[in-house]
Motif scaffolding. Structure first.
Motif, mmCIF file in Angstrom:
data_model
loop_
_atom_site.group_PDB
_atom_site.id
_atom_site.type_symbol
_atom_site.label_atom_id
_atom_site.label_comp_id
_atom_site.label_asym_id
_atom_site.label_seq_id
_atom_site.Cartn_x
_atom_site.Cartn_y
_atom_site.Cartn_z
ATOM 1 N N ARG A 1 -29.971 20.036 -4.408
ATOM 2 C CA ARG A 1 -31.181 19.609 -4.736
ATOM 3 C C ARG A 1 -31.729 20.271 -6.270
ATOM 4 N N ILE A 2 -32.185 19.266 -7.023
ATOM 5 C CA ILE A 2 -32.409 19.506 -8.512
ATOM 6 C C ILE A 2 -33.727 19.266 -8.720
ATOM 7 N N THR A 3 -34.449 20.386 -9.390
ATOM 8 C CA THR A 3 -35.949 20.163 -9.855
ATOM 9 C C THR A 3 -36.002 20.280 -11.550
ATOM 10 N N GLY A 4 -36.068 19.263 -12.204
ATOM 11 C CA GLY A 4 -36.231 19.536 -13.660
ATOM 12 C C GLY A 4 -35.914 18.250 -14.341
ATOM 13 N N PRO A 5 -35.796 18.515 -15.770
ATOM 14 C CA PRO A 5 -35.635 17.325 -16.500
ATOM 15 C C PRO A 5 -34.403 16.636 -16.276
ATOM 16 N N GLY A 6 -34.246 15.532 -16.908
ATOM 17 C CA GLY A 6 -32.866 14.708 -16.761
ATOM 18 C C GLY A 6 -31.799 15.148 -17.658
ATOM 19 N N ASN A 7 -31.802 16.321 -18.307
ATOM 20 C CA ASN A 7 -30.799 16.661 -19.268
ATOM 21 C C ASN A 7 -29.655 17.507 -18.385
ATOM 22 N N VAL A 8 -29.837 17.843 -17.134
ATOM 23 C CA VAL A 8 -28.852 18.687 -16.369
ATOM 24 C C VAL A 8 -28.612 17.561 -15.217
ATOM 25 N N VAL A 9 -27.250 17.450 -15.264
ATOM 26 C CA VAL A 9 -26.402 16.504 -14.302
ATOM 27 C C VAL A 9 -25.714 17.262 -13.458
ATOM 28 N N GLY A 10 -25.766 17.178 -12.043
ATOM 29 C CA GLY A 10 -25.038 17.966 -11.331
ATOM 30 C C GLY A 10 -25.195 19.176 -11.119
ATOM 31 N N ALA A 11 -24.412 19.972 -10.595
ATOM 32 C CA ALA A 11 -24.941 21.384 -10.054
ATOM 33 C C ALA A 11 -23.551 22.325 -9.940
ATOM 34 N N ARG B 1 -21.591 20.997 -13.143
ATOM 35 C CA ARG B 1 -22.941 20.717 -14.070
ATOM 36 C C ARG B 1 -22.484 20.425 -15.540
ATOM 37 N N VAL B 2 -22.998 19.375 -15.752
ATOM 38 C CA VAL B 2 -23.273 19.006 -17.176
ATOM 39 C C VAL B 2 -24.273 18.806 -17.820
ATOM 40 N N VAL B 3 -24.741 19.413 -18.823
ATOM 41 C CA VAL B 3 -25.794 19.682 -19.656
ATOM 42 C C VAL B 3 -25.759 18.612 -20.733
ATOM 43 N N VAL B 4 -26.715 17.674 -20.818
ATOM 44 C CA VAL B 4 -26.769 16.592 -21.904
ATOM 45 C C VAL B 4 -27.788 16.872 -22.912
ATOM 46 N N PRO B 5 -27.503 17.522 -24.298
ATOM 47 C CA PRO B 5 -28.418 17.832 -25.090
ATOM 48 C C PRO B 5 -29.256 16.577 -25.728
ATOM 49 N N GLY B 6 -30.539 16.770 -25.934
ATOM 50 C CA GLY B 6 -31.481 16.043 -26.469
ATOM 51 C C GLY B 6 -32.179 14.867 -25.635
ATOM 52 N N VAL B 7 -31.935 15.060 -24.173
ATOM 53 C CA VAL B 7 -32.454 14.378 -23.176
ATOM 54 C C VAL B 7 -33.682 15.443 -22.715
ATOM 55 N N ASP B 8 -34.818 14.643 -22.758
ATOM 56 C CA ASP B 8 -36.155 15.473 -22.219
ATOM 57 C C ASP B 8 -36.940 14.570 -21.490
#
Length: 257
Positions: A70-80, A84-91
């Motif tokens: 269950r993920i609540t937040g902006p789309g820069n965080v993929v998976g958990a 987990r992969v964090v994509v910079p610049g995605v807001d």
């Protein structure tokens, strides 16, 4: 053990069982909550619920993990969790997504048992299967592979040093290139009694995407064998980079047969 792999149970107790001639199967379920900004203005809250099956036979250890997310937040965080992969610049706008995560399968072979003296070593491989919905940001939609060595060394008395070193090969999602990188961890555990242990571990992984950050985080844990069949483990997480959560906590319950 590594939050990239998040296998505290293996770090604390798995090495002690490696090399055993008797076949043994265990099942476990856990829950982990993390929160952090991950380089974005808004925070991301994640609930990670892994279901784990482990089978040990001779010098082999096989494990499968099926997580619910269950993920609540902006789309820069993929998976958990460990993937987990964090994509910079995605807001993107804050969203809440739930569903099945990526299945993780692993197999390790004990090439040197620490009970024979000195360093204990397990060598193995892991594969992450793309079972999560990439459209929801629950996974990358690609298969990843990792090759890893787990190390364990008694320091005398009730204290032990443990760690891992590995290399991960990432599948590239459409429009994104992920860098294949080495990773590692180091920690120490102390047995309080025949049933309880405490410890701490530090985990590091370099950046995997242009403009991204390395994973840098610390985990402290307490583990107790309540009965010969049941084991419980609790842990807390503190992150020191944009690719790591600011804080988190987890619980794992295991039943062996």
């Amino acid at each position: 053990m590594h939050p990239i792999q998040r296998s505290l149970a293996a770090a604390v107790g798995g090495f002690l069982l490696a090399g055993s001639a008797a076949a043994q199967t265990s099942v476990g379920v856990g829950v982990e909550y993390t929160t952090g900004n991950f380089g974005a203005p808004q925070s991301t809250e994640t609930v990670y619920v892994p279901f784990v099956v482990k089978h040990e036979t001779g010098k082999w250890i096989f494990k499968g993990t099926l997580p619910y997310l269950r993920i609540t937040g902006p789309g820069n965080v993929v998976g958990a969790g460990p993937d987990r992969v964090v994509v910079p610049g995605v807001d993107n706008a804050v969203r809440t997504e739930t569903g099945l995560g990526d299945i993780i399968l692993s197999g390790f072979y004990n090439i040197k048992d620490e009970r024979s003296g000195g360093l204990g070593v397990d060598l193995g491989a892991k594969v992450k299967l793309p079972t999560a919905d990439e459209q929801k940001g629950l996974g990358t939609g690609e298969t990843d592979y990792a090759f890893q060595a787990d190390l364990f060394m008694p320091l005398g008395g009730a204290t032990s040093l443990f760690g891992s070193i590995g290399y991960r090969i990432y599948g590239d999602p459409p429009g994104t290139t992920l860098r294949n990188v080495p990773y590692g961890s180091i920690g120490v555990s102390h047995r309080l009694s025949g049933e309880s242990s405490i410890g701490v571990a530090y985990d590091y992984r370099p950046w995997i995407i242009n403009g991204g950050s390395a994973i840098s985080e610390m985990t402290a844990f307490w583990s107790r064998r309540m009965t010969p069949e049941w084991k419980v483990q609790v842990y807390g997480i503190a992150g020191f980079s944009d690719a790591s959560p600011d804080a988190g906590a987890g619980l794992m319950l295991e039943r062996r047969f």
